[in-house]
Design a protein around this motif. Structure first.
Motif, PDB file in Angstrom:
ATOM      1  N   UNK A 667      41.205  40.435  35.883  1.00  0.00           N
ATOM      2  CA  UNK A 667      40.179  39.413  35.382  1.00  0.00           C
ATOM      3  C   UNK A 667      40.467  39.157  33.651  1.00  0.00           C
ATOM      4  N   UNK A 668      41.173  40.093  33.269  1.00  0.00           N
ATOM      5  CA  UNK A 668      41.515  39.820  31.568  1.00  0.00           C
ATOM      6  C   UNK A 668      42.662  38.642  31.704  1.00  0.00           C
ATOM      7  N   UNK A 669      43.699  38.834  32.546  1.00  0.00           N
ATOM      8  CA  UNK A 669      44.846  37.894  32.628  1.00  0.00           C
ATOM      9  C   UNK A 669      44.870  37.182  33.846  1.00  0.00           C
ATOM     10  N   UNK A 670      43.983  36.130  34.051  1.00  0.00           N
ATOM     11  CA  UNK A 670      43.748  35.465  35.333  1.00  0.00           C
ATOM     12  C   UNK A 670      45.119  34.506  35.833  1.00  0.00           C
ATOM     13  N   UNK A 671      46.067  34.791  35.165  1.00  0.00           N
ATOM     14  CA  UNK A 671      47.387  33.696  35.447  1.00  0.00           C
ATOM     15  C   UNK A 671      47.979  34.101  36.871  1.00  0.00           C
ATOM     16  N   UNK A 672      48.420  33.152  37.914  1.00  0.00           N
ATOM     17  CA  UNK A 672      48.865  33.637  39.190  1.00  0.00           C
ATOM     18  C   UNK A 672      50.175  34.348  39.169  1.00  0.00           C
ATOM     19  N   UNK A 673      50.863  34.398  38.008  1.00  0.00           N
ATOM     20  CA  UNK A 673      52.123  35.595  37.993  1.00  0.00           C
ATOM     21  C   UNK A 673      51.420  36.640  37.830  1.00  0.00           C
ATOM     22  N   UNK A 674      50.553  37.044  36.896  1.00  0.00           N
ATOM     23  CA  UNK A 674      49.956  38.372  36.629  1.00  0.00           C
ATOM     24  C   UNK A 674      49.115  38.898  37.734  1.00  0.00           C
ATOM     25  N   UNK A 675      48.417  38.005  38.467  1.00  0.00           N
ATOM     26  CA  UNK A 675      47.923  38.465  39.560  1.00  0.00           C
ATOM     27  C   UNK A 675      48.629  38.956  40.718  1.00  0.00           C
ATOM     28  N   UNK A 676      49.660  38.062  40.986  1.00  0.00           N
ATOM     29  CA  UNK A 676      50.415  38.658  42.192  1.00  0.00           C
ATOM     30  C   UNK A 676      51.637  39.775  41.674  1.00  0.00           C
ATOM     31  N   UNK A 677      51.606  39.956  40.223  1.00  0.00           N
ATOM     32  CA  UNK A 677      52.547  41.148  39.904  1.00  0.00           C
ATOM     33  C   UNK A 677      51.727  42.197  40.189  1.00  0.00           C
ATOM     34  N   UNK A 678      50.507  42.318  39.584  1.00  0.00           N
ATOM     35  CA  UNK A 678      49.545  43.524  40.002  1.00  0.00           C
ATOM     36  C   UNK A 678      49.616  44.010  41.528  1.00  0.00           C
ATOM     37  N   UNK A 679      49.315  42.541  42.119  1.00  0.00           N
ATOM     38  CA  UNK A 679      49.247  43.134  43.584  1.00  0.00           C
ATOM     39  C   UNK A 679      50.650  43.789  44.131  1.00  0.00           C
TER      40      UNK A 679
END
Length: 820
Positions: A667-679
Motif C-alpha cells: 500500500x505504501x509503495x504501489x509501483x508494479x515493480x515493488x508489488x510483484x517483488x513482494x509477491x
C-alpha cells in the motif's frame, strides 16, 4: 500506407478532388464486360464530370481484354490493366487501386449485378464518411449461397471486427487517403474484409447503404462452393497474423524507448537471469534425500534399483516382475545415478531436479531469443515460481523428464522453421529430443509436438514448409533412438510391445486408468499456476482484446507458445486418463505467455482495467493467498502430528506478520515493480518452506522402512518378508532387499500359505480388514503380532512361538510391539 510489393502508392499529378475512379476486376467476363462498362459510364456521367473506368483483366482466357481494348480506343474514360496470369480478386483490386487517379475510388464487379445509378448516394455520403459500403437488399442469389454469405459475414464480424453486415458486397467507395493508409496483402476474396477491418482499427468513419441486387444474366460466376475452404483458410490466417498476433518480435516498446541504454539493460537482466538460475539450482537440487513418497516415487526408484541388482538393463521389472507401463529412459538415468552416488532417494530425485533446471534454462533462452531479454527473464521467473513446476521438478516422476525433452523439441522446432528454409541442424535436435521423449514416456512426445507445429506453419504461411520428407526424417530419427531397446525388450518378453502400446497408451487414453471429467485440468491449472493465476482473467482480456493499443502488443512469436499450451491442454482434456502432472509439458509455454504479458503490458505504460488490475491487485491477491497457504500448510502439519504446537504457532505467527507487512508495504509503495517483488519474495519463502520442510517431514512420517523410520532397523535381517497389494515398492527399496515376496491384492490365500510355511515372517498389508482376515485364517499355532501402523502400511509378524518369545533378529517381540 497502401502497398503493393512493399512499394508505396504514388498519387499521380492528374489526381483531382472531385473525380471518381471506378475499378472493375474481370476474369473471363467477355459476355458481360461491354454492358458493365456502358452502365458504369452512364452512371458516372450523372454524378461527376471527371471520372475513369479501370478494367483489370485478371489473366482471362476469353476475349475480355480484346473487348475492353476496343472500347478504350473510342472511350477516353476507359482504361485496361492486364495480368498475364490469374492472380486473384484481391490482386486485381490492388492493381486497380494503384492505377486510380481521382480522389474518390469505387469498385464493383463486372457481372452487372448492381444498379450503378445508385452511386449518387455513395458520392453524397462520401462527403461525411471515409468509406461507404453497400449491402445487398433482396439478394438474388440461391438460398444456399445466401446461407454461406450469412455465415461468412458472422465469422468476419467475429474475428476481424468489420462491423458491417455484408462485407463482400462488391459496391464500395473510398476516399483516396484511406486506401493510401491500408496495407492490402490479400489476393483472394478476403480483400474486402481486410480493407474494412484495417479501416476500423485505424478509426476510419464507415457507413452502410442499401443497394439493389440483380440476378446474373451473362457469363458464369467465379465463386463456387470450392472457394469456401480457401476463403475460410484465408480468413483464419489473416485473423491470426494481422489481428491476433501482429506486433513485431524482439524488444518491447519500453526497451525501444530506452535504446541508448539497451546494453546496460541487457547486462542488468543477464545478471538477474544468473541469480534466477542460481536460486533455482539451490532450491531444486538441495535436500533431496528424504524418503521416497509412496507410491509413484517408490515405484520409479525401485525399478532402476532392480536393474542394478539384476544387471538387466533391458527389461524393466517391479518386484522382479516385468513392468509394462513405460519405456526405459528414466530407469536408465536413475540406475546410472545409483551407480555413481549409490542407491538413495537423493540419487533418484537428482534426475527430475536436473531436468527441471534444464527446462528452466531452455525457457529463458527461448524467451530471450524470440520475445526479448526482459520477457525471457520474466518467463523464467514465471516458470520457476509456479507451484506445479516446482513440485513436479522435485518429485521422481516421468512427467518432469518428458517436459524437459518436450520443451527442447518445441524450442528447436521453432528455430528450425522460422527462416525461409528449414534449418536441418535444429530439425535434427527436434527429432532427437522427440526420440528421447518417446523413450521416456512413449508416443506422447510426438503427439504433443506435431499438431501445434503443423498448425503454426500453416497459420503463419511459413516459407520453411514442413514437407513429407521432413517428417519422414524426424520419424526416422525417433525410430533409430527407440528401435534398439524396443527390439531388445520384445526379444526378452514378446508381450511387452502389445502391453505397452495398446494397454498403456490407447486404453489409457480411452480411460482404462485414472478416468476423470473433461474439465479436470481447469482447477489443476489454477492451482499449479499460482501465483500467476490471479492474472488469468486480465491475461485472457489481453490475449483476445480487439482494442488497437492492446492488439499491437501481441507479438508474432507469442502465437507459438499459445498453440503449444492450447494443444497440450486440449489433448490431455480429451484423454479420459488424467493425473495432475500430465499437464506439466504445457508449463514452459504458459510461462512464456506470462513473461510476454508482464513485459509488454504489466510493466509498460499501457492502460485499461486488465493491465491496471495485474499491476496492483494481482500481486496483492497472490501475496495474501500465498500467506494463507502458508498458514494452511502449517495447520495441516499440526493436525497430522508432523509439527509441534510450539513450532506451528510460531510459524503461523510469522506468516501472519509477513502478510501484514506485505499488505502495508504494497500500500505504501504501489509501483508494479515493488508489488510483484513482494509477491515473488513471499512465494519464494513458501516454496522453500514447503519443499524443504513440510514435504520432507510428511515423507518421513509416511515412510514405512525408509531412513528415519523407527521400524527400519528391525526388519533388515534375513527373516522372510512379504507384501500384498499396493505394489509396496518402498519396502525392497528402503530395506535394500531382493527377497521380498509380493502378492497381488486378490491373492490373500497365497499370503496365508506363505506365512504358514515360515516359522516367522514379516508381512506388510494395506488395511485392518486384511490383518483381521489373516489373523483368523492362520493355521493353528501361528500368532500374529502388530509391529507398526505407519503411513499406508500395517506391518505384522506371523510367528509359531509364543508372542513373548519370538525374535526379530536379536530383538524380542516385546520390544517390537512397542515400535510405532
Amino acid at each position: 500506407m497502401f502497398q503493393n510489393s512493399s512499394k508505396a502508392l504514388a498519387v499521380t499529378a492528374t489526381s483531382t478532388s472531385n473525380g471518381i475512379s471506378l475499378v472493375l476486376p474481370a476474369w473471363n467476363e467477355a459476355e458481360s464486360i461491354e454492358r458493365a462498362v456502358s452502365e458504369a459510364e452512364a452512371a458516372l456521367a450523372i454524378v461527376s464530370d471527371c471520372f475513369e473506368i479501370i478494367v483489370v483483366d485478371d489473366g482471362s482466357s476469353d476475349e475480355t481484354a480484346v473487348r475492353v481494348t476496343a472500347m478504350a480506343a473510342t472511350r477516353p474514360s476507359v482504361r485496361l490493366i492486364r495480368h498475364e496470369a490469374n492472380r486473384g480478386y484481391g490482386a486485381a483490386l490492388r492493381s486497380g487501386f494503384e492505377a486510380a487517379n481521382f480522389e474518390l475510388v469505387a469498385f464493383t464487379d463486372a457481372d452487372c449485378q448492381f444498379n450503378l445509378t445508385e452511386l449518387d448516394r455513395f458520392v453524397l455520403l462520401s462527403r461525411d464518411y471515409e468509406i461507404v459500403c453497400g449491402y445487398r437488399i433482396d439478394r438474388k442469389d440461391s438460398p444456399l449461397r445466401c446461407l454461406y454469405s450469412r455465415v461468412y459475414n458472422q465469422l468476419v464480424r467475429l474475428l476481424l471486427d468489420t462491423g458491417v453486415r455484408d462485407v463482400d458486397c462488391a459496391l464500395k467507395m473510398f476516399r483516396r487517403e484511406t486506401l493510401n493508409e491500408c496495407d492490402i496483402t490479400e489476393n483472394g476474396f478476403l480483400v474486402n474484409a481486410e480493407i474494412i477491418s484495417q479501416a476500423r482499427r485505424q478509426g476510419r468513419s464507415i457507413v452502410e447503404v442499401g443497394v439493389s441486387h440483380r440476378p446474373r444474366e451473362a457469363g458464369a460466376s467465379t465463386v463456387s462452393i470450392a472457394h469456401i475452404p480457401v476463403v475460410l483458410a484465408s480468413l483464419v490466417r489473416h485473423w491470426w497474423n494481422k489481428v491476433q498476433f501482429s506486433a513485431a518480435d524482439g524488444q518491447s516498446a519500453v526497451e525501444a524507448k530506452l535504446s541508448p541504454e539497451k546494453a546496460a539493460n541487457d547486462r542488468r537482466f543477464r545478471f538477474a537471469e544468473f541469480i534466477l538460475i542460481l536460486v533455482a539450482a539451490i532450491l531444486l537440487l538441495s535436500n533431496l534425500n528424504y524418503p521416497l513418497i509412496d507410491r509413484d516415487e517408490t515405484r520409479y526408484g525401485e525399478i532402476p534399483r532392480e536393474m542394478i541388482e539384476s544387471g538387466d538393463w533391458t527389461l524393466p521389472t517391479l518386484n522382479f516382475r516385468p513392468y509394462y507401463d513405460k519405456p526405459v529412459l528414466l530407469y536408465w538415468l536413475c540406475a546410472t545415478s545409483y551407480s555413481i552416488f549409490g542407491v538413495s532417494p537423493g540419487a533418484a530425485r537428482i534426475i527430475p531436479a536436473i531436468c527441471g533446471l534444464a527446462t528452466l534454462l531452455a525457457t529463458v533462452w527461448f524467451g530471450n531469443r524470440v520475445l526479448g531479454r526482459r520477457a525471457g527473464f520474466f518467463a523464467g521467473l514465471a516458470l520457476f515460481l509456479s507451484v506445479g513446476f516446482l513440485g513436479g521438478s522435485r518429485i521422481l516422476l516421468l512427467d518432469g523428464l518428458l517436459t524437459c525433452f518436450t520443451t527442447i523439441s518445441f524450442v528447436a522446432a521453432y528455430e528450425a522453421v522460422k527462416s525461409d528454409k528449414l534449418n536441418w541442424k535444429w530439425w535434427t535436435i527436434t527429432a532427437l529430443a522427440a526420440g528421447l521423449g518417446f523413450l521416456c514416456k512413449g508416443p506422447i512426445s510426438v503427439v504433443l509436438l506435431a499438431p501445434p507445429l503443423v498448425m503454426h506453419c500453416w497459420l503463419t504461411k511459413n516459407p520453411a514448409r514442413l514437407l513429407v520428407r521432413h517428417w519422414a526424417y524426424l520419424f526416422a530419427i525417433v525410430v533409430l533412438v527407440n528401435a534398439p531397446w524396443f527390439y531388445a525388450v520384445s526379444q526378452r518378453d514378446p508381450a511387452f510391445i502389445s502391453e505397452f502400446f495398446y494397454r498403456h497408451n490407447l486404453q489409457r487414453f480411452a480411460g482404462a486408468f485414472h478416468a476423470e471429467p473433461f474439465w479436470y485440468f481447469v482447477p489443476i491449472l489454477l492451482v499449479a499456476g499460482h501465483p500467476w493465476t490471479f492474472m488469468a482473467i486480465p491475461y485472457a482480456s489481453f490475449l483476445w482484446s480487439k482494442k488497437e493499443p492492446i492488439r499491437k502488443l501481441r507479438s508474432r512469436s507469442l502465437s507459438f507458445p499459445v498453440l503449444w499450451s492450447a494443444w497440450c491442454f486440449a489433448f490431455f482434456s480429451m484423454s479420459s486418463c488424467k493425473l495432475p502432472t500430465y499437464i506439466l509439458p504445457a508449463a514452459p509455454a504458459f510461462a512464456l505467455m506470462i513473461g510476454h504479458y508482464l513485459d509488454r503490458a504489466v510493466f509498460a505504460s499501457i492502460g485499461g482495467f486488465g493491465a491496471d488490475f495485474s499491476r496492483r491487485w494481482s500481486p496483492w491477491l497472490a501475496s495474501m493467498a500465498t500467506c494463507l497457504a502458508g498458514i494452511g500448510f502449517t495447520i495441516f502439519m499440526l493436525m497430522s502430528g508432523l509439527e509441534s504446537w510450539t513450532a506451528g504457532a510460531a510459524i503461523s505467527g510469522l506468516w501472519i506478520l509477513l502478510a501484514a507487512g506485505a499488505a502495508l508495504s504494497m500500500r505504501r509503495w504501489p509501483t508494479p515493480a515493488f508489488q510483484w517483488s513482494v509477491c515473488v519474495s513471499v512465494t519464494l519463502i513458501l516454496s522453500a518452506v514447503v519443499l524443504h520442510r513440510n514435504i520432507p517431514r510428511f515423507a518421513l512420517a509416511e515412510t514405512v522402512f525408509g531412513s528415519g523410520s523407527p521400524v527400519a532397523l528391525d526388519v533388515r535381517g534375513t527373516i522372510p518378508m512379504a507384501t500384498i497389494g499396493h505394489e509396496w515398492s518402498s519396502v525392497p527399496f528402503d530395506l535394500d532387499r531382493n527377497d521380498v515376496q509380493h502378492f497381488e491384492a486378490n491373492c490373500m490365500s497365497d499370503l496365508i500359505e506363505y506365512a504358514g510355511q515360515h516359522e516367522q515372517a514379516i508381512l506388510v498389508l494395506k488395511t485392518d480388514q486384511q490383518v483381521e482376515y489373516l489373523r483368523k485364517s492362520l493355521p493353528p499355532g501361528k500368532h500374529l503380532i502388530k509391529v507398526a501402523d505407519r503411513g499406508p502400511a500395517k506391518v505384522v509378524l506371523a510367528v509359531m512361538k509364543a508372542p513373548g518369545e519370538a525374535l526379530i533378529g536379536a530383538k524380542p517381540v516385546a520390544d517390537v510391539k512397542n515400535i510405532r
